[in-house]
Write a protein that holds these residues in place. Structure first.
Motif, short mmCIF file in Angstrom:
data_model
loop_
_atom_site.label_atom_id
_atom_site.label_comp_id
_atom_site.label_asym_id
_atom_site.label_seq_id
_atom_site.Cartn_x
_atom_site.Cartn_y
_atom_site.Cartn_z
N GLU A 197 0.82 -1.21 0.00
CA GLU A 197 0.00 0.00 0.00
C GLU A 197 0.86 1.26 0.00
N ASP A 253 0.73 4.04 -2.87
CA ASP A 253 0.46 5.44 -2.51
C ASP A 253 1.53 6.37 -3.05
N TYR A 254 2.79 5.94 -2.96
CA TYR A 254 3.89 6.76 -3.46
C TYR A 254 3.78 6.95 -4.98
N SER A 263 1.12 6.63 -6.88
CA SER A 263 -0.08 7.39 -7.21
C SER A 263 0.10 8.88 -6.93
N SER A 264 0.71 9.20 -5.79
CA SER A 264 0.87 10.62 -5.43
C SER A 264 1.88 11.33 -6.34
N ASN A 265 2.81 10.60 -6.93
CA ASN A 265 3.79 11.21 -7.83
C ASN A 265 3.45 11.04 -9.30
N GLY A 266 2.28 10.48 -9.61
CA GLY A 266 1.83 10.36 -10.99
C GLY A 266 2.63 9.35 -11.80
#
Length: 103
Positions: A59, A63-64, A66-69
């Motif tokens: 997870e 998350d990393y 997803s948050s950095n595209g």
């Protein structure tokens, strides 16, 4: 710049499970490697191939990314069945063995 999120397999030279609990985020190579004509070494101009990020959980890695595209794919591990013998290693040298034990 597609990334791969996976849990590394154990080292084939040992039976231990060290370094297999973390999750890794690695980037796929963007260009092929080339052979240096003088030394014969392989090289690449792709700097993202040098990046390898370690996370405590899947997870956290998702998350990393997803948050950095960062587009990613997840490769789930194939869990192996635990092989636990009732007597353990010491059973090989038991003095109360009823049958002859040879290699």
């Amino acid at each position: 710049m597609l990334a791969r999120i996976y849990q590394p397999a154990r080292n084939a030279m040992t039976s231990g499970q060290a370094k297999t609990k973390n999750w890794v985020l690695e980037f796929s190579p963007q260009e092929p490697r080339q052979i240096d004509p003088l030394m014969g070494w392989t090289s690449s101009g792709d700097m993202n191939s040098q990046i390898r990020l370690m996370f405590d959980s899947k997870e956290a890695a998702v998350d990393y990314a997803s948050s950095n595209g960062i587009p990613f794919t997840i490769v789930d591990p194939k869990n192996r069945k635990q092989n636990v013998r009732s007597g353990g290693y010491g059973d090989n040298f038991a003095t109360n063995r009823r049958v002859v034990w040879t290699h």
